[in-house]
Design a protein around this motif. Structure first.
Motif, PDB file in Angstrom:
ATOM      1  N   HIS A 240     -56.862 -49.136  51.699  1.00  0.00           N
ATOM      2  CA  HIS A 240     -55.487 -49.197  51.214  1.00  0.00           C
ATOM      3  C   HIS A 240     -55.235 -50.170  50.096  1.00  0.00           C
ATOM      4  O   HIS A 240     -54.431 -49.528  49.204  1.00  0.00           O
ATOM      5  N   ASP A 241     -55.877 -50.992  50.024  1.00  0.00           N
ATOM      6  CA  ASP A 241     -55.606 -51.927  48.565  1.00  0.00           C
ATOM      7  C   ASP A 241     -56.967 -52.556  48.229  1.00  0.00           C
ATOM      8  O   ASP A 241     -58.154 -52.147  48.685  1.00  0.00           O
TER       9      ASP A 241
ATOM     10  N   HIS B 259     -51.677 -47.600  45.945  1.00  0.00           N
ATOM     11  CA  HIS B 259     -52.847 -46.706  45.598  1.00  0.00           C
ATOM     12  C   HIS B 259     -52.910 -46.468  43.952  1.00  0.00           C
ATOM     13  O   HIS B 259     -53.503 -45.473  43.602  1.00  0.00           O
ATOM     14  N   GLU B 260     -52.508 -47.264  43.241  1.00  0.00           N
ATOM     15  CA  GLU B 260     -52.571 -47.082  41.876  1.00  0.00           C
ATOM     16  C   GLU B 260     -53.981 -47.069  41.608  1.00  0.00           C
ATOM     17  O   GLU B 260     -54.752 -47.947  41.535  1.00  0.00           O
ATOM     18  N   PHE B 261     -54.381 -45.742  40.833  1.00  0.00           N
ATOM     19  CA  PHE B 261     -55.814 -45.541  40.486  1.00  0.00           C
ATOM     20  C   PHE B 261     -56.377 -46.677  39.184  1.00  0.00           C
ATOM     21  O   PHE B 261     -57.443 -46.865  39.101  1.00  0.00           O
TER      22      PHE B 261
ATOM     23  N   THR C 274     -56.465 -39.550  45.833  1.00  0.00           N
ATOM     24  CA  THR C 274     -55.167 -39.054  45.285  1.00  0.00           C
ATOM     25  C   THR C 274     -54.230 -39.422  46.491  1.00  0.00           C
ATOM     26  O   THR C 274     -54.818 -39.359  47.784  1.00  0.00           O
ATOM     27  N   THR C 275     -52.747 -39.532  46.450  1.00  0.00           N
ATOM     28  CA  THR C 275     -51.901 -39.576  47.528  1.00  0.00           C
ATOM     29  C   THR C 275     -51.021 -38.347  47.200  1.00  0.00           C
ATOM     30  O   THR C 275     -50.406 -38.325  46.112  1.00  0.00           O
TER      31      THR C 275
ATOM     32  N   ASN D  78     -51.375 -42.660  39.973  1.00  0.00           N
ATOM     33  CA  ASN D  78     -50.759 -43.883  39.624  1.00  0.00           C
ATOM     34  C   ASN D  78     -49.230 -43.712  40.078  1.00  0.00           C
ATOM     35  O   ASN D  78     -48.497 -44.814  39.836  1.00  0.00           O
ATOM     36  N   GLU D  79     -49.012 -42.808  41.046  1.00  0.00           N
ATOM     37  CA  GLU D  79     -47.735 -42.702  41.545  1.00  0.00           C
ATOM     38  C   GLU D  79     -47.048 -43.874  42.581  1.00  0.00           C
ATOM     39  O   GLU D  79     -45.918 -43.838  42.868  1.00  0.00           O
ATOM     40  N   PHE D  80     -48.106 -44.431  43.318  1.00  0.00           N
ATOM     41  CA  PHE D  80     -47.798 -45.064  44.587  1.00  0.00           C
ATOM     42  C   PHE D  80     -48.255 -46.574  44.258  1.00  0.00           C
ATOM     43  O   PHE D  80     -49.434 -46.840  43.786  1.00  0.00           O
TER      44      PHE D  80
END
Length: 210
Positions: A185-186, A16-18, A57-58, A11-13
């Protein structure tokens, strides 16, 4: 057919939040696999309970122990499904041992702005793409560094700033199977039916169910 899959993200980006993408993946794979979704990267230390690892993951800061667990799982016959940002790793395609880019077969380099993409299927005979037509979607086009000798490209697109880039490929690692798709991407990027079919078939193939 029953496939158990561990789906892991972060959830850092923002895009790309999981917390947002995880439920979308569960919907995409509904009826194909039971997804256990988590952001705890130590979950990969218990991969023996699963058939497939789904990686969203990113720039994941994997530990050596976690990377070794992933590689051991795949070489021992498990499946790996990397989606979009999974290839965004600070490593190199041809590094030996426990390098994730080497396992995937390629890595993210950069991307231009999101755009309409026409993704052509270049191998209609593979089980992953057998029922998939040309994929038309609005997504983030990834420029990738990949090893042509180690992956079988199934789909590709052409972008004015990058030329032709793979959008999906497969490869083997030991007794395991690896499927990577750069799309996703989203949340909207998972809407097109052909994108969903490509991902569903890719997971089923990685689990040796297709």
């Amino acid at each position: 057919m029953h496939i158990d899959a561990l789906a892991i993200g972060g959830n850092e980006f923002e895009f790309h939040e999981f917390a947002t993408i995880g439920p979308v993946l569960a919907d995409v794979f509904d009826g194909v696999a039971e997804l256990n979704r988590t952001t705890d990267r130590d979950a990969v230390l218990e991969l023996d309970a699963y058939d497939v690892l789904v990686d969203y993951t990113t720039k994941a800061d994997w530990t050596d122990e976690q990377l070794a667990a992933i590689r051991s799982f795949v070489t021992g016959g498990g499946g790996y499904v990397g989606i979009h940002c999974a290839a965004d790793v600070d490593s190199f395609v041809d590094d030996p041992c426990d390098d994730l880019a080497s396992l995937i077969g390629g890595r993210f380099v950069t991307h231009p702005e999101m755009t309409d993409l026409e993704v052509e299927i270049v191998d209609q005979n593979h089980p992953v793409t057998a029922d998939v037509e040309t994929v038309r979607t609005y997504d983030e086009p990834y420029q990738l560094d990949w090893n042509e000798d180690r992956v079988d490209v199934l789909a590709e697109f052409t972008h004015e700033s990058m030329g032709t880039m793979p959008a999906a490929w497969v490869r083997s690692e030991g007794d395991g199977r690896v499927f990577y798709c750069s799309l996703g991407h989203d949340t909207d990027a998972f809407d097109p039916d052909d994108v969903r079919t490509l991902l569903r078939h890719g997971l089923s193939w990685a689990a040796r169910e297709r």
